[in-house]
Design an enzyme around this catalytic site. Sequence first.
Site, PDB file in Angstrom:
ATOM      1  N   HIS A   1      21.331 -20.031 -20.804  1.00  0.00           N
ATOM      2  CA  HIS A   1      22.205 -20.419 -21.927  1.00  0.00           C
ATOM      3  C   HIS A   1      22.016 -19.511 -23.142  1.00  0.00           C
ATOM      4  CE1 HIS A   1      22.924 -24.763 -20.311  1.00  0.00           C
ATOM      5  NE2 HIS A   1      23.264 -23.816 -19.463  1.00  0.00           N
TER       6      HIS A   1
ATOM      7  N   GLU B   1      24.395 -11.948  -9.417  1.00  0.00           N
ATOM      8  CA  GLU B   1      25.281 -12.330 -10.523  1.00  0.00           C
ATOM      9  C   GLU B   1      26.578 -12.932 -10.002  1.00  0.00           C
ATOM     10  OE1 GLU B   1      26.336  -8.992 -13.033  1.00  0.00           O
ATOM     11  OE2 GLU B   1      27.638  -8.144 -11.506  1.00  0.00           O
TER      12      GLU B   1
ATOM     13  N   CYS C   1      32.892  -0.237 -22.586  1.00  0.00           N
ATOM     14  CA  CYS C   1      31.979  -1.358 -22.789  1.00  0.00           C
ATOM     15  C   CYS C   1      32.714  -2.622 -22.373  1.00  0.00           C
ATOM     16  CB  CYS C   1      31.570  -1.429 -24.259  1.00  0.00           C
ATOM     17  SG  CYS C   1      30.476  -2.796 -24.652  1.00  0.00           S
TER      18      CYS C   1
HETATM   19 ZN   LIG Z   1      28.839  -9.341 -15.907  1.00  0.00          ZN
END
Ligand SMILES: [Zn+2]
Length: 167
Positions: free
Chosen positions: A75, A154, A31
């Site tokens: 945010h 991203e 993770c």
């Molecule tokens: Zn990431």
Amino acid sequence: MRTHGEFRVSVTKDYLVFSSAHFITFAGHRCEALHGHNYRVGVTLEGALDEQSWYVLDFSAVKKMMKQLCDEIDHKVLLPLDNPKVGVVQRDGTIHVDYAGTPRYVFPAGDCALLPIPNTTVEMLAQHLTRRLLASLSQIQIAHLTAIEMEVEENFGQSAFYRELLG
Ligand SMILES: [Zn+2]
């Protein structure tokens, strides 16, 4: 002019961004640690022309909807509600997150976006944003649309696309 071809319109504006925190889980017992991205979003809509106005869709309507969707998760800590290894529980205004049964984070509820997805990968975010956009689009006439494609980036040069056929 009558045409049997299809048109495609695309919206990728500088303000279609969201800066959010997340972590993803991997197969097995890995993770990620919490970290953030400055995500960028783009959408492409395909279909016939609107018969009255000769456009696929009103750009201003699409831009407004996309901005609203970005603002919903800007945010925020993005948390997956459908991940079997990640527990997300709301208690007294805070969100408690555990991984594989071990407590991991506590956030103020207002700082979190709880998403109905199994993992906050760009693939799943793209699919989620597509569903949210379709919900917004359903309030206007979209019977002539044939496909929608959402891009979520991203990182520079690192993005996922989700394409859904309509109708
Ligand atoms: Zn990431």
